[in-house]
Design a protein around this motif. Structure first.
Motif, mmCIF file in Angstrom:
data_model
loop_
_atom_site.group_PDB
_atom_site.id
_atom_site.type_symbol
_atom_site.label_atom_id
_atom_site.label_comp_id
_atom_site.label_asym_id
_atom_site.label_seq_id
_atom_site.Cartn_x
_atom_site.Cartn_y
_atom_site.Cartn_z
ATOM 1 N N GLU A 59 20.892 18.580 -16.653
ATOM 2 C CA GLU A 59 19.432 17.984 -15.763
ATOM 3 C C GLU A 59 19.268 16.333 -15.863
ATOM 4 N N ALA A 60 19.326 15.624 -16.735
ATOM 5 C CA ALA A 60 19.124 14.547 -15.800
ATOM 6 C C ALA A 60 20.191 13.795 -15.033
ATOM 7 N N LEU A 61 21.285 13.979 -14.620
ATOM 8 C CA LEU A 61 22.108 13.655 -13.609
ATOM 9 C C LEU A 61 21.718 14.862 -12.410
ATOM 10 N N GLU A 62 20.971 15.833 -12.237
ATOM 11 C CA GLU A 62 20.029 15.696 -11.229
ATOM 12 C C GLU A 62 18.651 15.313 -11.073
ATOM 13 N N GLY A 63 17.958 14.910 -12.022
ATOM 14 C CA GLY A 63 16.776 14.744 -12.014
ATOM 15 C C GLY A 63 16.644 12.875 -11.892
ATOM 16 N N ALA A 64 16.038 12.620 -12.415
ATOM 17 C CA ALA A 64 16.282 10.982 -12.236
ATOM 18 C C ALA A 64 15.850 10.204 -13.499
ATOM 19 N N MET A 65 17.053 9.651 -13.996
ATOM 20 C CA MET A 65 16.916 8.366 -15.232
ATOM 21 C C MET A 65 15.463 7.909 -14.649
ATOM 22 N N LEU A 66 15.600 6.931 -16.439
ATOM 23 C CA LEU A 66 14.489 6.286 -16.546
ATOM 24 C C LEU A 66 14.582 4.308 -16.648
ATOM 25 N N THR A 67 13.861 3.863 -16.534
ATOM 26 C CA THR A 67 15.188 2.155 -17.155
ATOM 27 C C THR A 67 14.297 2.446 -18.584
ATOM 28 N N PHE A 68 14.931 1.530 -19.039
ATOM 29 C CA PHE A 68 14.341 0.449 -20.045
ATOM 30 C C PHE A 68 12.889 -0.250 -20.546
ATOM 31 N N GLY A 71 10.131 0.781 -20.051
ATOM 32 C CA GLY A 71 8.875 0.717 -19.189
ATOM 33 C C GLY A 71 8.868 -0.248 -18.230
ATOM 34 N N HIS A 72 7.843 -0.696 -17.561
ATOM 35 C CA HIS A 72 7.732 -1.241 -16.602
ATOM 36 C C HIS A 72 7.687 -2.393 -16.680
ATOM 37 N N LYS A 73 8.717 -2.730 -17.498
ATOM 38 C CA LYS A 73 8.870 -4.405 -17.822
ATOM 39 C C LYS A 73 10.694 -4.003 -17.208
ATOM 40 N N GLY A 74 11.274 -3.256 -17.536
ATOM 41 C CA GLY A 74 12.806 -2.602 -16.954
ATOM 42 C C GLY A 74 11.925 -2.458 -15.467
ATOM 43 N N SER A 75 11.502 -1.577 -14.727
ATOM 44 C CA SER A 75 11.528 -1.620 -13.708
ATOM 45 C C SER A 75 11.332 -2.832 -13.023
ATOM 46 N N ALA A 76 10.868 -3.395 -13.389
ATOM 47 C CA ALA A 76 10.845 -4.601 -12.660
ATOM 48 C C ALA A 76 11.931 -5.265 -12.791
ATOM 49 N N LEU A 77 12.766 -5.361 -13.554
ATOM 50 C CA LEU A 77 13.967 -6.647 -13.896
ATOM 51 C C LEU A 77 14.779 -5.293 -12.756
ATOM 52 N N ALA A 78 14.892 -4.662 -13.002
ATOM 53 C CA ALA A 78 15.808 -3.517 -12.347
ATOM 54 C C ALA A 78 15.639 -3.895 -10.543
ATOM 55 N N ILE A 79 14.255 -4.388 -10.202
ATOM 56 C CA ILE A 79 13.437 -4.071 -8.217
ATOM 57 C C ILE A 79 14.719 -6.440 -8.476
ATOM 58 N N MET A 80 14.009 -6.711 -9.472
ATOM 59 C CA MET A 80 14.665 -8.301 -8.891
ATOM 60 C C MET A 80 15.865 -8.153 -9.092
ATOM 61 N N ILE A 81 16.829 -7.181 -9.525
ATOM 62 C CA ILE A 81 18.694 -6.958 -9.130
ATOM 63 C C ILE A 81 18.536 -6.784 -7.795
ATOM 64 N N GLU A 82 17.728 -5.389 -7.639
ATOM 65 C CA GLU A 82 17.911 -4.921 -6.354
ATOM 66 C C GLU A 82 18.087 -6.290 -5.068
ATOM 67 N N LEU A 83 17.303 -6.752 -5.036
ATOM 68 C CA LEU A 83 16.977 -8.210 -4.417
ATOM 69 C C LEU A 83 17.588 -9.051 -4.339
ATOM 70 N N MET A 84 17.989 -9.614 -5.717
ATOM 71 C CA MET A 84 18.914 -10.707 -5.994
ATOM 72 C C MET A 84 20.959 -10.167 -5.212
#
Ligand code: NDP
Ligand code: PYC
Length: 339
Positions: free
Chosen positions: A217-226, A228-241
Motif C-alpha cells: 500500500e505504501a508503494l502505491e500511495g505516498a511516502m512521508l517525510t522525516f 514532518g514539516h522540517k523534513g518536508s522543507a529540506l526535501a523542497i530545498m534539495i529539489e531546488l538546489m
C-alpha cells in the motif's frame, strides 16, 4: 530471520560487473557502478548495495539510458564545474568531474559541481567521502522520483531526496551522514516488501491518504517525510538546489520522464559542494585546539554514536572475514539475472 548467503568480497564486485556488462553498460560504466555497489555492500548498506543491480537492469531495459555515455566536463574561470552525464548513470560523471572540483575548491576555498542529465540510483556517502579523503568538507544532494507527500499533503510531489555530508578527520574515519529526507528510503520499503514485513508507523500513507504499515500500500500511495514539516522543507530545498538551480528536473519531472515504469532509476541532476577547511581558517592537524574533535568526543562520551559508525564497524568485520551476507532470495534473483 531472513535466510542469507555468504558472498565473497571478490564475488560481490565480479558478479556486479558481469551483470552490468550483460545488461548493456560498457566497461567504464560497469566498473564505476560495480565499485559503488561493492563499497555499499562492504558497509552492509543493504538498500543501496547489490540490490540495486535489479534497478540497473530495469533501467537499461526501459531503453532511455545510454550505457556507453561519455560524460562531458566543462568549466570557466569560476568555481563551478559542470558535468553533462549525457543520459548515462551518474557515477562515471561524478568520477569525471571530481579532479576539477577538488582543484577548484583548493583554489577558491569553495567550489560546486553540477551534474546534469544523469540516471541516479546510488548512496551519496561514497561520493562525499571521496572529498573528505582529500581533506575537503563535502556536501551533496539529489532529487529522485515524486513518491513523497509534502507535510500536510496526500500525494507524491517530492523525492526521497538524500543529503550527505562528510567532514575530514585525518587519521580517523570522517564524520559522515547520508540520509533520505523521507522517513524511509524507497529502497528500504522495497526490502520490507520483499521480506513481507510491516513498516513502522508514520512512514507512508495509502492511496486514500490514510496511514499504512503495509509496504504494498505504501508503494502505491505516498511516502512521508522525516520530521514532518522540517523534513518536508529540506526535501523542497534539495529539489531546488539539485533541480531548477542547475537547470535540471525535479522529482515530478523525473517521474514523468520515467513513464512510471517500475524499477527505472530516477533521471535528474546532482549538486556537490566542496569546502577547503584551510581556506576558511580551520586546521584539522591542530589536534590540541580542535573544536570539532571536542564536539565529537562530547557526543561519544555520553554513549551516543556518531553517524556512520555502524557502517565503519560493518566494513571492518566484512574485510576481516572476506565476505558479506546478503538475503538468499536476492542472491537467487541476481544469479538468475546473470543466467
Ligand atoms: P539511514 O536512516 O539508514 O541512516 C541515515 C544516517 O544516520 C546514516 O549516516 C546512519 O549511519 C546514521 N544513523 C542511523 N542511526 C543512527 C543513530 N542511532 N545515531 C547516529 N547516527 C545514526 O539512511 P536512509 O535509509 O535514509 O538512506 C540510506 C541510503 O539511501 C543513503 O545512503 C542515501 O544516500 C540512499 N538514498 C539514495 C537516494 C537516491 O535518490 N539516490 C534516495 C534515498 C536514499 P550508519 O550508516 O552508520 O547507521
Ligand atoms: O531508496 O529512495 C531510494 C532511492 C531512490 C533512488 C535511489 N534510491
Amino acid at each position: 530471520m531472513t535466510p542469507t548467503v555468504k558472498v565473497s568480497l571478490d564475488e560481490v564486485r565480479n558478479l556486479s560487473y558481469r551483470i552490468l556488462i550483460q545488461s548493456g553498460y560498457n566497461r567504464e560504466h560497469s566498473e564505476a557502478i560495480a565499485d559503488m555497489l561493492y563499497t555499499c555492500q562492504l558497509d552492509d548498506c543493504q538498500s543501496h548495495g547489490v540490490y540495486r543491480l535489479l534497478s540497473c537492469q530495469s533501467t537499461m531495459q526501459a531503453g532511455k539510458i545510454n550505457g556507453a555515455a561519455k560524460p562531458k566536463v566543462s568549466s570557466d574561470e569560476s568555481a563551478i564545474v559542470k558535468v553533462d552525464a549525457q543520459d548515462g548513470m551518474s557515477l562515471l560523471a561524478f568520477n569525471s568531474g571530481l579532479p576539477l572540483l577538488v582543484e577548484k575548491s583548493k583554489k577558491y576555498g569553495l567550489a560546486a559541481m553540477a551534474i546534469n542529465h544523469c540516471f541516479h540510483f546510488s548512496a551519496l556517502w561514497p561520493e562525499v567521502e571521496k572529498l573528505s579523503a582529500q581533506g575537503l568538507v563535502g556536501l551533496s544532494m539529489v532529487p529522485s522520483h515524486a513518491w513523497v507527500a509534502p507535510a500536510g499533503g496526500k500525494r507524491g510531489a517530492l523525492g526521497t531526496n538524500p543529503i550527505a555530508f562528510s567532514w575530514p578527520r585525518p587519521g580517523r574515519h570522517p564524520f559522515t551522514f547520508d540520509f533520505a529526507t523521507s522517513a524511509f528510503a524507497r529502497g528500504e520499503i522495497e526490502l520490507y516488501q520483499r521480506a513481507q514485513k510491516p513498516l513502522p508507523n508514520h512512514v507512508a500513507i495509502n492511496a486514500a491518504g490514510q496511514p499504512t504499515t503495509d509496504p504494498d500500500e505504501a508503494l502505491e500511495g505516498a511516502m512521508l517525510t522525516f520530521g514532518g514539516h522540517k523534513g518536508s522543507a529540506l526535501a523542497i530545498m534539495i529539489e531546488l538546489m539539485a533541480g531548477p538551480l542547475i537547470n535540471d528536473l525535479t522529482s515530478l519531472g523525473s517521474l514523468d520522464f520515467s513513464d512510471q515504469i517500475p524499477g527505472v532509476a530516477p533521471y535528474h541532476g546532482q549538486i556537490v559542494l566542496a569546502f577547503d577547511p584551510a581556506r576558511f581558517g580551520y586546521d584539522p592537524e591542530d589536534t590540541d585546539n580542535d573544536a570539532a574533535e571536542h564536539l565529537f568526543n562530547e557526543i561519544v562520551d555520553q554513549g551516543a554514536r556518531l553517524p556512520s559508525q555502524r557502517r565503519f564497524a560493518a566494513r571492518a568485520t566484512n574485510l576481516a572475514r572476506g565476505y558479506v551476507e546478503i538475503p538468499q532470495a536476492l542472491y537467487e534473483d541476481l544469479k538468475s539475472l546473470e543466467g
